[in-house]
Design a protein around this motif. Structure first.
Motif, PDB file in Angstrom:
ATOM      1  N   GLU A   1       0.793  -1.252  -0.064  1.00 38.98           N
ATOM      2  CA  GLU A   1      -0.143   0.175   0.022  1.00 38.98           C
ATOM      3  C   GLU A   1       0.803   1.420   0.027  1.00 38.98           C
ATOM      4  O   GLU A   1       1.883   1.335   0.773  1.00 38.98           O
ATOM      5  CB  GLU A   1      -1.045   0.115   1.290  1.00 38.98           C
ATOM      6  CG  GLU A   1      -1.687   1.182   1.379  1.00 38.98           C
ATOM      7  CD  GLU A   1      -2.579   1.475   2.591  1.00 38.98           C
ATOM      8  OE1 GLU A   1      -3.251   2.245   2.761  1.00 38.98           O
ATOM      9  OE2 GLU A   1      -2.750   0.329   3.340  1.00 38.98           O
TER      10      GLU A   1
ATOM     11  N   LEU B   1       1.387   5.356   0.653  1.00 39.98           N
ATOM     12  CA  LEU B   1       0.649   6.143   1.633  1.00 39.98           C
ATOM     13  C   LEU B   1       1.195   7.671   0.652  1.00 39.98           C
ATOM     14  O   LEU B   1       2.430   7.932   1.048  1.00 39.98           O
ATOM     15  CB  LEU B   1       1.156   6.263   2.760  1.00 39.98           C
ATOM     16  CG  LEU B   1       1.107   4.640   3.608  1.00 39.98           C
ATOM     17  CD1 LEU B   1       1.711   4.973   4.968  1.00 39.98           C
ATOM     18  CD2 LEU B   1      -0.351   4.441   3.862  1.00 39.98           C
TER      19      LEU B   1
ATOM     20  N   GLU C   1      -7.338   4.764   3.136  1.00 37.83           N
ATOM     21  CA  GLU C   1      -6.642   5.232   4.217  1.00 37.83           C
ATOM     22  C   GLU C   1      -7.397   6.421   5.163  1.00 37.83           C
ATOM     23  O   GLU C   1      -8.034   7.070   4.700  1.00 37.83           O
ATOM     24  CB  GLU C   1      -5.343   6.026   3.740  1.00 37.83           C
ATOM     25  CG  GLU C   1      -4.310   6.295   5.035  1.00 37.83           C
ATOM     26  CD  GLU C   1      -3.728   5.452   5.561  1.00 37.83           C
ATOM     27  OE1 GLU C   1      -3.253   5.729   6.909  1.00 37.83           O
ATOM     28  OE2 GLU C   1      -3.709   4.333   5.287  1.00 37.83           O
TER      29      GLU C   1
ATOM     30  N   THR D   1      -3.033   8.272   8.989  1.00 40.66           N
ATOM     31  CA  THR D   1      -2.962   7.592  10.184  1.00 40.66           C
ATOM     32  C   THR D   1      -1.797   6.400  10.298  1.00 40.66           C
ATOM     33  O   THR D   1      -1.382   6.188  11.441  1.00 40.66           O
ATOM     34  CB  THR D   1      -4.307   7.411  10.904  1.00 40.66           C
ATOM     35  OG1 THR D   1      -4.657   6.238   9.884  1.00 40.66           O
ATOM     36  CG2 THR D   1      -5.079   8.604  10.630  1.00 40.66           C
ATOM     37  N   THR D   2      -1.620   5.585   9.254  1.00 40.43           N
ATOM     38  CA  THR D   2      -0.814   4.711   9.337  1.00 40.43           C
ATOM     39  C   THR D   2       0.538   5.033   9.594  1.00 40.43           C
ATOM     40  O   THR D   2       1.342   4.479  10.590  1.00 40.43           O
ATOM     41  CB  THR D   2      -0.789   3.847   7.800  1.00 40.43           C
ATOM     42  OG1 THR D   2      -2.268   3.392   7.763  1.00 40.43           O
ATOM     43  CG2 THR D   2       0.284   2.775   8.213  1.00 40.43           C
TER      44      THR D   2
ATOM     45  N   PHE E   1       6.268   0.378   6.621  1.00 37.42           N
ATOM     46  CA  PHE E   1       5.602  -0.052   7.805  1.00 37.42           C
ATOM     47  C   PHE E   1       5.041  -1.512   7.622  1.00 37.42           C
ATOM     48  O   PHE E   1       4.211  -1.683   7.019  1.00 37.42           O
ATOM     49  CB  PHE E   1       4.505   0.783   8.179  1.00 37.42           C
ATOM     50  CG  PHE E   1       4.914   2.250   8.487  1.00 37.42           C
ATOM     51  CD1 PHE E   1       5.083   2.665   9.611  1.00 37.42           C
ATOM     52  CD2 PHE E   1       4.796   3.169   7.448  1.00 37.42           C
ATOM     53  CE1 PHE E   1       5.653   4.020   9.954  1.00 37.42           C
ATOM     54  CE2 PHE E   1       5.031   4.553   7.854  1.00 37.42           C
ATOM     55  CZ  PHE E   1       5.508   4.895   8.805  1.00 37.42           C
TER      56      PHE E   1
ATOM     57  N   ALA F   1       1.334  -3.302   7.775  1.00 38.39           N
ATOM     58  CA  ALA F   1       0.309  -2.204   8.124  1.00 38.39           C
ATOM     59  C   ALA F   1      -0.496  -1.616   6.894  1.00 38.39           C
ATOM     60  O   ALA F   1      -1.263  -0.961   7.112  1.00 38.39           O
ATOM     61  CB  ALA F   1       1.139  -0.996   8.670  1.00 38.39           C
ATOM     62  N   GLY F   2      -0.321  -2.477   5.770  1.00 40.00           N
ATOM     63  CA  GLY F   2      -0.964  -2.073   4.457  1.00 40.00           C
ATOM     64  C   GLY F   2      -2.080  -2.598   4.366  1.00 40.00           C
ATOM     65  O   GLY F   2      -2.497  -3.573   5.148  1.00 40.00           O
ATOM     66  N   GLU F   3      -2.999  -2.449   3.357  1.00 43.03           N
ATOM     67  CA  GLU F   3      -4.218  -3.297   3.308  1.00 43.03           C
ATOM     68  C   GLU F   3      -4.132  -4.644   2.911  1.00 43.03           C
ATOM     69  O   GLU F   3      -3.135  -5.067   2.150  1.00 43.03           O
ATOM     70  CB  GLU F   3      -5.018  -2.557   1.921  1.00 43.03           C
ATOM     71  CG  GLU F   3      -6.208  -3.044   1.519  1.00 43.03           C
ATOM     72  CD  GLU F   3      -6.889  -2.449   0.330  1.00 43.03           C
ATOM     73  OE1 GLU F   3      -7.999  -2.965   0.188  1.00 43.03           O
ATOM     74  OE2 GLU F   3      -6.107  -1.887  -0.343  1.00 43.03           O
TER      75      GLU F   3
ATOM     76  N   ALA G   1       2.915  -1.027   4.248  1.00 43.19           N
ATOM     77  CA  ALA G   1       2.634   0.215   3.771  1.00 43.19           C
ATOM     78  C   ALA G   1       3.924   1.058   3.581  1.00 43.19           C
ATOM     79  O   ALA G   1       4.862   0.941   4.407  1.00 43.19           O
ATOM     80  CB  ALA G   1       1.648   0.930   4.939  1.00 43.19           C
TER      81      ALA G   1
END
Length: 279
Positions: free
Chosen positions: A16, A18, A53, A135-136, A145, A148-150, A155
Motif C-alpha cells: 500500500e 501512502l 486510508e 494515520t498509518t 511499515f 500495516a498495509g491493506e 505500507a
C-alpha cells in the motif's frame, strides 16, 4: 523433441502506497469583516495512494507572512459534498474520533472556520493552513511499515511523505458607518426662529467608509418632545416615502421614523429627511 516444465509460482503482493495531497479550493483571498465568526476557508484533500486510508486533519492559524492570527473555531467535513459550508448539516471534525477514510483517488472538502478579532483593520490578512496526515504513518519517501498495509501487506510512504498541507488567506474588509444629523428651522414669519408653529427639517446622512459592504443598515429617529411629525414628510435620497409599513423603505409608528437602507457598500452615503412642527 520439446519438453515443457513448469517453475514454482512467484507471488508479489503490492504494498500500500501512502500519499496525500491538500490544496486550497478558494480562488484567492476570502473576504471577511472584523468581528466575524466562523469565517470559512475551503480545502480539498485527495488520497493519492492505492489503498483506503484514514487521515488526521490539523489546522494552524499561527503562520508567518500575514498581519494577524484569527481564533480557530472548528474544522468541518463537507458531509453533503456540495463544496459549500452548511451550518448544522456538515459534520464537525474531532481528531481521532471521525478521521475521514478516503479510498484511492477519493477527495473530500474540508472547511476551517475562523473567528476574526473585532480590532482588525481594513486590509489585514491572516494565513491559515490545513495539514492531512496518513494515520498509518509518515516519514521519508520509501519508509516502510511492515504489515500495516491493506490486506496485511506493507505500507510504504510515497513522494508526499504521507502528509500534505495547503494554506489560504482571510482578508478583512472593514466597513464602518457614521451618522450625522442636522436641522433647519423655518418659522411662520419667514425667519429661522424656533417658535411654536415653526417647521424643523431634520437631515440624517449615513456614510459608509472602509471597504466591503454593511448589511441590513437601518436608520431610526424618535420624534422630539413638544413637536409633531409632519405627515408624509420622510424622504430617502430625495424620494418621498410613505408613513405606512408597506412596500417602500420607510414607516412612522407614531413616535419615531424608521428607514431601511438595505445593504450599503463602503464609499456610499444615504440621506434621510423628515419634518416636524414645534408645538
Amino acid at each position: 523433441s520439446t519438453v515443457e516444465i513448469q517453475s514454482n509460482p512467484v507471488v508479489i503482493k503490492v504494498d500500500e502506497l501512502l500519499d496525500v495531497v491538500v490544496v486550497s479550493s478558494d480562488p484567492g483571498d476570502v473576504t471577511t469583516t472584523n468581528g466575524a465568526t466562523d469565517a470559512p476557508l475551503t480545502f480539498r484533500i485527495t488520497n493519492n495512494g492505492n489503498g483506503p486510508e484514514y487521515f488526521t486533519l490539523t489546522p494552524n492559524v499561527v503562520n508567518g507572512g500575514d498581519d494577524f492570527d484569527p481564533a480557530l473555531s472548528q474544522v468541518v467535513l463537507d458531509t453533503n459534498n456540495n463544496g459549500v459550508y452548511d451550518p448544522g448539516v456538515d459534520t464537525v471534525y474531532v481528531a481521532g474520533s471521525n478521521d475521514p477514510l478516503l479510498t484511492p483517488d477519493q477527495s473530500l472538502t474540508v472547511f476551517v472556520l475562523n473567528n476574526i478579532p473585532a480590532s482588525q483593520n481594513n486590509g489585514d490578512r491572516a494565513n491559515v493552513t490545513l495539514a492531512a496526515t496518513a494515520t498509518t504513518g509518515t516519514g521519508a519517501p520509501g519508509t516502510t511499515f511492515a504489515g500495516a498495509g491493506e490486506g496485511g501487506g506493507n505500507a510504504v510512504v510515497g513522494s508526499t511523505s504521507a502528509t500534505g498541507q495547503a494554506g489560504g488567506f482571510l482578508l478583512v474588509e472593514a466597513a464602518s458607518i457614521a451618522l450625522v444629523k442636522s436641522a433647519v428651522v423655518a418659522d411662520p414669519f419667514g425667519g429661522t426662529n424656533p417658535v411654536p408653529g415653526a417647521t424643523v427639517t431634520y437631515t440624517l446622512v449615513a456614510t459608509i467608509s472602509g471597504a466591503g459592504t454593511l448589511a441590513n443598515v437601518a436608520i431610526t429617529d424618535p420624534i422630539p418632545a413638544s413637536t409633531q411629525y409632519v405627515a408624509s414628510s420622510m424622504t430617502l435620497e430625495g424620494s418621498p416615502l410613505t408613513d405606512a409599513s408597506d412596500a417602500d423603505q420607510g414607516n412612522f409608528n407614531g413616535t419615531r421614523i424608521a428607514v431601511a437602507l438595505g445593504n450599503v457598500a463602503a464609499g456610499q452615503t444615504r440621506t434621510v429627511t423628515f419634518k416636524v412642527t414645534i408645538q
